[in-house]
Motif scaffolding. Structure first.
Motif, PDB file in Angstrom:
ATOM      1  N   ALA A  72       0.946  -1.083  -0.101  1.00 41.12           N
ATOM      2  CA  ALA A  72      -0.083  -0.109   0.016  1.00 41.12           C
ATOM      3  C   ALA A  72       0.831   1.284   0.010  1.00 41.12           C
ATOM      4  O   ALA A  72       1.631   1.518   1.051  1.00 41.12           O
ATOM      5  N   ASP A  73       0.802   1.971  -1.196  1.00 42.62           N
ATOM      6  CA  ASP A  73       1.708   3.197  -1.142  1.00 42.62           C
ATOM      7  C   ASP A  73       0.986   4.437  -0.946  1.00 42.62           C
ATOM      8  O   ASP A  73      -0.372   4.337  -1.275  1.00 42.62           O
ATOM      9  N   VAL A  74       1.295   5.233   0.257  1.00 39.53           N
ATOM     10  CA  VAL A  74       0.579   6.206   0.774  1.00 39.53           C
ATOM     11  C   VAL A  74       1.170   7.697   0.136  1.00 39.53           C
ATOM     12  O   VAL A  74       2.587   7.778   0.690  1.00 39.53           O
ATOM     13  N   THR A  75       0.886   8.524  -0.351  1.00 48.76           N
ATOM     14  CA  THR A  75       1.364   9.869  -0.652  1.00 48.76           C
ATOM     15  C   THR A  75       1.488  10.770   0.356  1.00 48.76           C
ATOM     16  O   THR A  75       0.581  10.411   1.328  1.00 48.76           O
ATOM     17  N   LYS A  76       1.995  12.098   0.073  1.00 50.17           N
ATOM     18  CA  LYS A  76       1.919  12.760   1.173  1.00 50.17           C
ATOM     19  C   LYS A  76       0.952  13.330   1.731  1.00 50.17           C
ATOM     20  O   LYS A  76       0.686  13.756   2.757  1.00 50.17           O
ATOM     21  N   VAL A  80      -4.113   6.659  -1.065  1.00 54.12           N
ATOM     22  CA  VAL A  80      -3.561   5.199  -1.066  1.00 54.12           C
ATOM     23  C   VAL A  80      -3.455   4.316  -2.369  1.00 54.12           C
ATOM     24  O   VAL A  80      -4.818   4.565  -2.863  1.00 54.12           O
ATOM     25  N   SER A  81      -2.754   3.785  -2.792  1.00 47.07           N
ATOM     26  CA  SER A  81      -2.939   2.744  -3.997  1.00 47.07           C
ATOM     27  C   SER A  81      -2.197   1.194  -3.626  1.00 47.07           C
ATOM     28  O   SER A  81      -1.299   1.445  -2.755  1.00 47.07           O
ATOM     29  N   ALA A 118      -6.430   1.353   5.804  1.00 50.42           N
ATOM     30  CA  ALA A 118      -7.437   0.504   6.504  1.00 50.42           C
ATOM     31  C   ALA A 118      -8.781   0.569   5.682  1.00 50.42           C
ATOM     32  O   ALA A 118      -9.512  -0.406   5.467  1.00 50.42           O
ATOM     33  N   LYS A 119      -9.150   1.926   5.223  1.00 50.73           N
ATOM     34  CA  LYS A 119     -10.305   2.073   4.694  1.00 50.73           C
ATOM     35  C   LYS A 119     -10.291   1.431   3.606  1.00 50.73           C
ATOM     36  O   LYS A 119     -11.381   1.181   2.808  1.00 50.73           O
ATOM     37  N   LEU A 120      -9.264   1.446   2.694  1.00 52.86           N
ATOM     38  CA  LEU A 120      -9.183   0.974   1.289  1.00 52.86           C
ATOM     39  C   LEU A 120      -9.260  -0.311   1.032  1.00 52.86           C
ATOM     40  O   LEU A 120      -9.981  -1.164   0.439  1.00 52.86           O
ATOM     41  N   LEU A 121      -8.550  -1.196   2.171  1.00 51.76           N
ATOM     42  CA  LEU A 121      -8.700  -2.834   2.386  1.00 51.76           C
ATOM     43  C   LEU A 121     -10.176  -3.011   2.622  1.00 51.76           C
ATOM     44  O   LEU A 121     -10.446  -3.995   2.121  1.00 51.76           O
ATOM     45  N   LYS A 123     -12.803  -1.388   1.803  1.00 49.46           N
ATOM     46  CA  LYS A 123     -13.480  -1.088   0.663  1.00 49.46           C
ATOM     47  C   LYS A 123     -13.267  -2.239  -0.328  1.00 49.46           C
ATOM     48  O   LYS A 123     -14.369  -2.699  -1.063  1.00 49.46           O
ATOM     49  N   GLN A 124     -12.345  -2.466  -0.397  1.00 47.45           N
ATOM     50  CA  GLN A 124     -11.790  -3.418  -1.952  1.00 47.45           C
ATOM     51  C   GLN A 124     -11.743  -4.669  -1.316  1.00 47.45           C
ATOM     52  O   GLN A 124     -12.192  -5.639  -2.469  1.00 47.45           O
ATOM     53  N   TYR A 125     -11.541  -5.269  -0.424  1.00 47.99           N
ATOM     54  CA  TYR A 125     -11.418  -6.697  -0.005  1.00 47.99           C
ATOM     55  C   TYR A 125     -12.194  -7.083   1.294  1.00 47.99           C
ATOM     56  O   TYR A 125     -12.264  -8.371   1.716  1.00 47.99           O
ATOM     57  N   GLY A 126     -13.054  -6.124   1.796  1.00 45.58           N
ATOM     58  CA  GLY A 126     -14.056  -6.589   2.671  1.00 45.58           C
ATOM     59  C   GLY A 126     -13.152  -6.842   4.069  1.00 45.58           C
ATOM     60  O   GLY A 126     -13.877  -7.469   5.057  1.00 45.58           O
ATOM     61  N   ILE A 127     -12.128  -6.249   4.320  1.00 44.61           N
ATOM     62  CA  ILE A 127     -11.345  -6.573   5.523  1.00 44.61           C
ATOM     63  C   ILE A 127     -12.028  -5.859   6.910  1.00 44.61           C
ATOM     64  O   ILE A 127     -12.527  -4.786   7.056  1.00 44.61           O
ATOM     65  N   LYS A 128     -12.474  -6.668   7.773  1.00 43.97           N
ATOM     66  CA  LYS A 128     -12.978  -6.092   8.953  1.00 43.97           C
ATOM     67  C   LYS A 128     -12.054  -6.166  10.309  1.00 43.97           C
ATOM     68  O   LYS A 128     -12.477  -5.395  11.274  1.00 43.97           O
ATOM     69  N   LYS A 129     -11.215  -6.936  10.258  1.00 44.68           N
ATOM     70  CA  LYS A 129     -10.256  -7.058  11.224  1.00 44.68           C
ATOM     71  C   LYS A 129      -8.744  -7.109  10.924  1.00 44.68           C
ATOM     72  O   LYS A 129      -8.566  -7.330   9.690  1.00 44.68           O
ATOM     73  N   ILE A 130      -7.930  -6.363  11.490  1.00 41.57           N
ATOM     74  CA  ILE A 130      -6.414  -6.136  11.120  1.00 41.57           C
ATOM     75  C   ILE A 130      -5.411  -6.384  12.316  1.00 41.57           C
ATOM     76  O   ILE A 130      -5.945  -6.356  13.456  1.00 41.57           O
TER      77      ILE A 130
END
Length: 285
Positions: A72-76, A80-81, A118-121, A123-130
């Motif tokens: 996960a690349d995060v810009t300034k 996130v991409s 975390a939000k993108l994960l 949204k894109q993969y349905g991740i609920k726990k980390i």
């Protein structure tokens, strides 16, 4: 049976034994770990990149924890991409987080960056726990994620965190802003509470009320190469995490590593550290 036929037969038998044995070994190896859709996020230290996470991540892959590793690349500005292959329902996926602004000292931004990942994960993969693993400045992403989201049930919920060489109580060398400088003469009481706190640590004490009760298991790893320091961060600074989270954590454990490989920048490439975090994060009880 002709000699050539015997040779072919034996070759086939050897190949079958190798295949069956390899499959058995692989199954035995992977069965020691939980099979979960919980994603584990790794955060690198200041002035570094996701490459600093590779040693720990590759150790987990070699152990048989997972085959799913993305970046996960995060810009300034916090965009996130995601890079790599992952599917919904992936087992024990790992996310190597990479900050473009890798020397950012506004700790609230670290919380924003981690939140956006975390939000993108989610949204894109349905991740609920980390789970979250941090080294040095990367630990700030973990605690500020919780300061910003600890009571938000709509965000991915933190299950386990591994803090490596964290400077929660501050840094003790020249050029550090007062807000994050370790106060002179800092000592901890039995609960890990510092007798002196800088402004940032005082802000972080909000975690004592924000962390959900009995949800997050915490492993705090620090190094001592002599004189109670890893050469960059004092042990008293790393161990001050206890006061912030232990009273509400599901569990809180500290592990001290010693020797030359316990130096600050070597801890994330230390095989003993790899084994400790693999056991803590994924090994079945």
């Amino acid at each position: 049976m002709k000699k050539s036929s015997v040779g072919i037969f034996l070759t086939v038998v050897i190949i079958l034994i190798a295949i069956i044995g390899g499959a058995f070994f692989h199954t035995r190896k992977t069965n020691q770990f939980v099979h979960s859709t919980t994603a584990t996020l790794f955060f690198h230290g200041g002035g570094s990149s996701y490459r600093a996470e590779d040693s720990m991540v590759n150790a987990a892959k070699r152990a048989g924890v997972t085959n799913t590793i993305i970046r996960a690349d995060v810009t300034k500005d916090g965009q996130v991409s995601l890079h790599g292959n992952m599917h919904r329902g992936a087992i024990n996926p790992i996310v190597e987080v990479n900050y473009e602004d890798n020397r950012q000292l506004d700790f609230n931004k670290h919380g924003k960056y981690a939140t956006n990942v975390a939000k993108l994960l989610q949204k894109q993969y349905g991740i609920k726990k980390i789970n979250m693993v941090g080294h040095s400045l990367g630990n700030i992403s973990i605690i500020y994620y919780m300061l910003q989201n600890g009571k938000n049930k709509h965000m991915p919920q933190l299950q386990k965190q591994v803090d490596i060489a964290g400077h929660f109580g501050g840094l003790d060398f020249a050029g550090i802003p007062d807000a994050i400088k370790q106060p002179a003469g800092m000592k901890l009481n039995a609960q890990g509470k510092p007798n002196h706190m800088n402004a940032t640590y005082r802000q972080m004490t909000a975690a004592r009320k924000i962390y959900p009760q009995n949800q997050v298991a915490v492993l705090n790893i620090y190094g001592d190469i002599g004189n109670h320091t890893d050469g960059r961060v004092t042990n008293v600074s790393s161990r001050s995490l206890k006061y912030l989270v232990a009273s509400r954590a599901k569990s809180y454990t500290e592990i001290k590593f010693t020797g030359k490989n316990a130096q600050h920048s070597k801890l994330h490439e230390n095989a003993k550290v790899d084994r400790a975090l693999i056991k803590f994060l994924w090994q079945k009880n």
